[in-house]
Design an enzyme around this catalytic site. Structure first.
Site, PDB file in Angstrom:
ATOM      1  N   HIS A   1      -2.404  -2.434  -9.543  1.00  0.00           N
ATOM      2  CA  HIS A   1      -3.391  -1.772  -8.680  1.00  0.00           C
ATOM      3  C   HIS A   1      -4.666  -2.603  -8.657  1.00  0.00           C
ATOM      4  O   HIS A   1      -5.031  -3.217  -9.653  1.00  0.00           O
ATOM      5  CB  HIS A   1      -3.714  -0.373  -9.219  1.00  0.00           C
ATOM      6  CG  HIS A   1      -4.349   0.507  -8.194  1.00  0.00           C
ATOM      7  ND1 HIS A   1      -5.694   0.480  -7.929  1.00  0.00           N
ATOM      8  CD2 HIS A   1      -3.811   1.395  -7.340  1.00  0.00           C
ATOM      9  CE1 HIS A   1      -5.961   1.347  -6.967  1.00  0.00           C
ATOM     10  NE2 HIS A   1      -4.842   1.919  -6.578  1.00  0.00           N
TER      11      HIS A   1
ATOM     12  N   ASP B   1       2.760   5.362  -6.816  1.00  0.00           N
ATOM     13  CA  ASP B   1       4.032   5.278  -6.064  1.00  0.00           C
ATOM     14  C   ASP B   1       5.256   5.148  -6.944  1.00  0.00           C
ATOM     15  O   ASP B   1       6.378   5.195  -6.430  1.00  0.00           O
ATOM     16  CB  ASP B   1       3.963   4.074  -5.112  1.00  0.00           C
ATOM     17  CG  ASP B   1       2.898   4.285  -4.050  1.00  0.00           C
ATOM     18  OD1 ASP B   1       2.010   3.422  -3.911  1.00  0.00           O
ATOM     19  OD2 ASP B   1       2.933   5.342  -3.398  1.00  0.00           O
TER      20      ASP B   1
ATOM     21  N   HIS C   1       0.854  -1.203   0.000  1.00  0.00           N
ATOM     22  CA  HIS C   1       0.000   0.000   0.000  1.00  0.00           C
ATOM     23  C   HIS C   1       0.886   1.247   0.000  1.00  0.00           C
ATOM     24  O   HIS C   1       1.719   1.400  -0.881  1.00  0.00           O
ATOM     25  CB  HIS C   1      -0.949  -0.082   1.213  1.00  0.00           C
ATOM     26  CG  HIS C   1      -2.039   0.927   1.283  1.00  0.00           C
ATOM     27  ND1 HIS C   1      -2.449   1.703   0.231  1.00  0.00           N
ATOM     28  CD2 HIS C   1      -2.848   1.275   2.326  1.00  0.00           C
ATOM     29  CE1 HIS C   1      -3.448   2.485   0.612  1.00  0.00           C
ATOM     30  NE2 HIS C   1      -3.707   2.253   1.874  1.00  0.00           N
TER      31      HIS C   1
HETATM   32  C1  SDX Z   1      -1.413   2.090  -3.343  1.00  0.00           C
HETATM   33  O1  SDX Z   1      -6.128   0.719  -3.132  1.00  0.00           O
HETATM   34  C2  SDX Z   1      -5.643   1.871  -3.421  1.00  0.00           C
HETATM   35  O2  SDX Z   1      -6.294   2.745  -3.976  1.00  0.00           O
HETATM   36  C3  SDX Z   1      -4.204   2.064  -3.024  1.00  0.00           C
HETATM   37  C4  SDX Z   1      -3.544   3.374  -3.455  1.00  0.00           C
HETATM   38  C5  SDX Z   1      -4.161   4.572  -2.765  1.00  0.00           C
HETATM   39  O3  SDX Z   1      -4.022   5.681  -3.294  1.00  0.00           O
HETATM   40  O4  SDX Z   1      -4.683   4.390  -1.628  1.00  0.00           O
HETATM   41  O5  SDX Z   1      -3.667   3.541  -4.852  1.00  0.00           O
HETATM   42  C6  SDX Z   1      -2.067   3.392  -3.100  1.00  0.00           C
HETATM   43  O6  SDX Z   1      -1.362   1.297  -2.456  1.00  0.00           O
HETATM   44  C7  SDX Z   1      -0.898   1.771  -4.722  1.00  0.00           C
HETATM   45  C8  SDX Z   1      -0.316   0.337  -4.828  1.00  0.00           C
HETATM   46  C9  SDX Z   1       1.089   0.350  -4.266  1.00  0.00           C
HETATM   47  N1  SDX Z   1       1.603  -1.032  -4.169  1.00  0.00           N
HETATM   48  C10 SDX Z   1       2.574  -1.468  -4.980  1.00  0.00           C
HETATM   49  O7  SDX Z   1       3.034  -0.823  -5.920  1.00  0.00           O
HETATM   50  C11 SDX Z   1       3.081  -2.858  -4.634  1.00  0.00           C
HETATM   51  C12 SDX Z   1       3.177  -3.721  -5.901  1.00  0.00           C
HETATM   52  N2  SDX Z   1       1.814  -3.982  -6.369  1.00  0.00           N
HETATM   53  C13 SDX Z   1       1.193  -5.226  -5.953  1.00  0.00           C
HETATM   54  O8  SDX Z   1       1.523  -5.690  -4.692  1.00  0.00           O
HETATM   55  C14 SDX Z   1      -0.287  -5.311  -6.352  1.00  0.00           C
HETATM   56  O9  SDX Z   1      -0.368  -4.877  -7.639  1.00  0.00           O
HETATM   57  C15 SDX Z   1      -1.318  -4.594  -5.508  1.00  0.00           C
HETATM   58  C16 SDX Z   1      -1.224  -4.948  -4.079  1.00  0.00           C
HETATM   59  C17 SDX Z   1      -1.186  -3.107  -5.674  1.00  0.00           C
HETATM   60  C18 SDX Z   1      -2.686  -5.013  -6.028  1.00  0.00           C
HETATM   61  O10 SDX Z   1      -2.812  -6.362  -5.767  1.00  0.00           O
HETATM   62  P1  SDX Z   1      -4.163  -7.186  -6.114  1.00  0.00           P
HETATM   63  O11 SDX Z   1      -5.211  -6.281  -6.619  1.00  0.00           O
HETATM   64  O12 SDX Z   1      -4.480  -8.049  -4.951  1.00  0.00           O
HETATM   65  O13 SDX Z   1      -3.766  -8.018  -7.347  1.00  0.00           O
HETATM   66  P2  SDX Z   1      -3.022  -9.403  -7.284  1.00  0.00           P
HETATM   67  O14 SDX Z   1      -1.920  -9.366  -6.292  1.00  0.00           O
HETATM   68  O15 SDX Z   1      -4.048 -10.475  -7.170  1.00  0.00           O
HETATM   69  O16 SDX Z   1      -2.338  -9.447  -8.743  1.00  0.00           O
HETATM   70  C19 SDX Z   1      -3.020  -9.985  -9.851  1.00  0.00           C
HETATM   71  C20 SDX Z   1      -1.905 -10.690 -10.619  1.00  0.00           C
HETATM   72  C21 SDX Z   1      -1.183 -11.750  -9.783  1.00  0.00           C
HETATM   73  O17 SDX Z   1      -0.648 -12.685 -10.711  1.00  0.00           O
HETATM   74  P3  SDX Z   1      -1.549 -14.044 -11.081  1.00  0.00           P
HETATM   75  O18 SDX Z   1      -1.937 -14.656  -9.765  1.00  0.00           O
HETATM   76  O19 SDX Z   1      -2.704 -13.524 -11.880  1.00  0.00           O
HETATM   77  O20 SDX Z   1      -0.606 -14.893 -11.880  1.00  0.00           O
HETATM   78  O21 SDX Z   1      -0.885  -9.733 -10.991  1.00  0.00           O
HETATM   79  C22 SDX Z   1       0.341 -10.086 -10.336  1.00  0.00           C
HETATM   80  C23 SDX Z   1      -0.019 -11.006  -9.189  1.00  0.00           C
HETATM   81  O22 SDX Z   1       1.088 -11.855  -8.902  1.00  0.00           O
HETATM   82  N3  SDX Z   1       0.916  -8.814  -9.849  1.00  0.00           N
HETATM   83  C24 SDX Z   1       2.190  -8.485  -9.925  1.00  0.00           C
HETATM   84  C25 SDX Z   1       2.296  -7.184  -9.401  1.00  0.00           C
HETATM   85  N4  SDX Z   1       1.086  -6.758  -9.008  1.00  0.00           N
HETATM   86  C26 SDX Z   1       0.227  -7.782  -9.289  1.00  0.00           C
HETATM   87  N5  SDX Z   1       3.264  -9.171 -10.392  1.00  0.00           N
HETATM   88  C27 SDX Z   1       4.447  -8.525 -10.323  1.00  0.00           C
HETATM   89  N6  SDX Z   1       4.633  -7.256  -9.842  1.00  0.00           N
HETATM   90  C28 SDX Z   1       3.569  -6.574  -9.373  1.00  0.00           C
HETATM   91  N7  SDX Z   1       3.732  -5.338  -8.893  1.00  0.00           N
END
Ligand code: SDX
Length: 429
Positions: A306, A364, A265
């Site tokens: 996201h 971010d 997050h």
């Molecule tokens: C913020 O919610 C908000 O609005 C948050 C925010 C705000 O303003 O409040 O926007 C701020 O928190 C932005 C996000 C910051 N976090 C990161 O940058 C961390 C990296 N991102 C991930 O951890 C992830 O993308 C999340 C946590 C942001 C979202 O995760 P989800 O929605 O639970 O999606 P998921 O993990 O289920 O991913 C779907 C797929 C998965 O692969 P499969 O199971 O389909 O094979 O995408 C992959 C994930 O493994 N994936 C990634 C990835 N993000 C998702 N793979 C590699 N790198 C990534 N960053």
């Protein structure tokens, strides 16, 4: 809002009719509040398909990459408004006119100082404590100064609490930084704008008061705007849940800060810079892209992906423009981390893994590069996010308390033991 109906056919039970509610814009929702009577709950860990509340504050169209605050696009607010105007908008529902803005800015300025005794709270922390740990502590400590003079059912008390939090977060954030540096804490100055005042308290000392660069102040103000609110994200949902028990707003905001800290997050901005340092050079990008795609490797591309955006995060676009402005203003050419970040984005966005999963840079990804160029240490990045998001958190807290609400108390799917009897210690195997 409920003309349409959904019918749930449950084997061996009578069909269940559920109202479908329609908002101003965005997906309809199936109102499952009556589902309990059927002996069933919904099951949605991570709230992937669950609307936790009704809100009028912010709307995100994840497919189109649109972010609206009270209907205004984030790009317009970033370009034509300023952070305190955006705070007024989020808190009150409309942009202020000139008189309302002047009054709001003056009120905020008159609440920027914190109680002198709050300084002693810092002394309990090690100087090298993570700034977010200190921020959680000192913001929660505000409860000790206002808890007894706060009736959350009184709209005026809710209003002054919101103003106090918006006004004091920059002061507290700068105090957290100064404490980590072993420098004297700086008092706020009422002759400066909100962002100028923050940079003053961060980087000036009693020995030397340097003028604040208007370009850096503008960039700081824009970064605050871009982080102000974002629907029911993890930390905002935490604030709402804490507030639903009747906890005072300072405790609720401290809970929001704690939830924001996680690298999935708000902690991602700090994690992006750490990741870029780890990648080090463009030649290593392919190795790290492979790690990000490897299911056996916990590594994720920080700043990418996201839950809601399946298109570009509009904040990332504005952030990248701001990044270019700040670096050129500072005369920083070919910033190695920016070059690396841009190359990483380019490669990731041509890779099927990221394209198929709609993984784009989020808010971010570029923010840390700007903050670092302004002189803010990486460990302070999430504190800046918390500072800016406080107005969003407290706007949702106010919205929830302004109409009838219930304490948040989710149910569960229990898969543990059925009832069984305890065995005396002497008889246990
Ligand atoms: C913020 O919610 C908000 O609005 C948050 C925010 C705000 O303003 O409040 O926007 C701020 O928190 C932005 C996000 C910051 N976090 C990161 O940058 C961390 C990296 N991102 C991930 O951890 C992830 O993308 C999340 C946590 C942001 C979202 O995760 P989800 O929605 O639970 O999606 P998921 O993990 O289920 O991913 C779907 C797929 C998965 O692969 P499969 O199971 O389909 O094979 O995408 C992959 C994930 O493994 N994936 C990634 C990835 N993000 C998702 N793979 C590699 N790198 C990534 N960053």
């Amino acid at each position: 809002m409920a003309d349409k109906k959904a019918q749930l056919i449950i084997e061996g039970a009578a069909p269940v009719e559920l109202p479908i509610l329609t908002g101003t814009v965005g997906p309809d929702v199936i109102d499952v509040r009556g589902l309990g009577a059927s002996g069933h709950f919904t099951f949605d860990p991570g709230f992937m398909a669950t609307a936790s509340c009704e809100s009028k504050i912010t709307y995100i169209d994840g497919d189109k990459g649109i972010l609206l605050h009270r209907g205004y696009p984030i790009e317009q607010l970033a370009e034509q408004s300023d952070y305190l105007e955006t705070c007024y908008l989020l808190l009150n529902g409309e942009l202020p006119n000139a008189e309302q803005k002047a009054q709001f800015v003056s009120t905020v300025k008159n609440h920027t100082m914190v109680h002198e005794q709050l300084k002693s709270f810092f002394n309990g922390f090690r100087r090298d404590a993570h700034p977010m740990a200190v921020m959680c502590g000192v913001v929660g400590a505000l409860s000790a100064f206002y808890h007894d003079s706060l009736d959350i059912n009184n709209p005026q008390h809710r209003e002054i609490s919101a103003v106090r939090l918006v006004a004091k977060m920059p002061t507290l954030a700068a105090m957290v930084y100064k404490y980590s540096m072993g420098q004297p804490m700086m008092y706020p100055r009422n002759d400066l704008s909100y962002a100028e005042n923050f940079l003053h308290m961060m980087f000036n000392t009693p020995c030397e008061i340097k003028p604040i660069s208007p370009v850096l102040a503008k960039a700081m103000d824009r970064i605050f705007i871009l982080h102000a609110d974002h629907e029911q994200n993890a930390s905002t949902s935490t604030v709402r849940l804490a507030g639903s028990s009747g906890a005072n707003p300072f405790a609720c905001i401290a809970a929001g800060i704690a939830a924001l800290w996680g690298p999935a997050h708000g902690g991602a901005n700090e994690a992006v810079l750490t990741m870029l340092d780890e990648i080090g050079d463009v030649s290593n990008i392919d190795k790290f892209i492979a790690k990000a795609k490897d299911k056996n490797d916990p590594f994720k591309l920080m700043g990418f992906g996201h839950r809601v955006y399946k298109n570009r995060d509009p904040r990332a676009t504005v952030m990248k423009q701001t990044c270019d402005e700040v670096l050129s203003e500072l005369g920083i050419k070919n910033d190695p981390q920016l070059e690396l970040a841009m190359r990483l984005e380019e490669i990731a966005l041509t890779d099927p893994y990221f394209v198929e999963r709609s993984l784009y840079p989020n808010v971010d990804f570029y923010s840390g590069i700007i903050l670092k160029a302004i002189g803010i240490p990486t460990s302070m990045f999430t504190v800046i996010f918390a500072l800016a998001r406080t107005v969003g958190w407290i706007s949702h807290w106010k919205e929830m308390l302004s109409s009838p609400y219930k304490i948040g108390r989710p149910r569960q799917l229990y898969t543990g033991y059925e009832q069984r009897d305890i065995v005396d210690l002497k008889d246990r195997k």
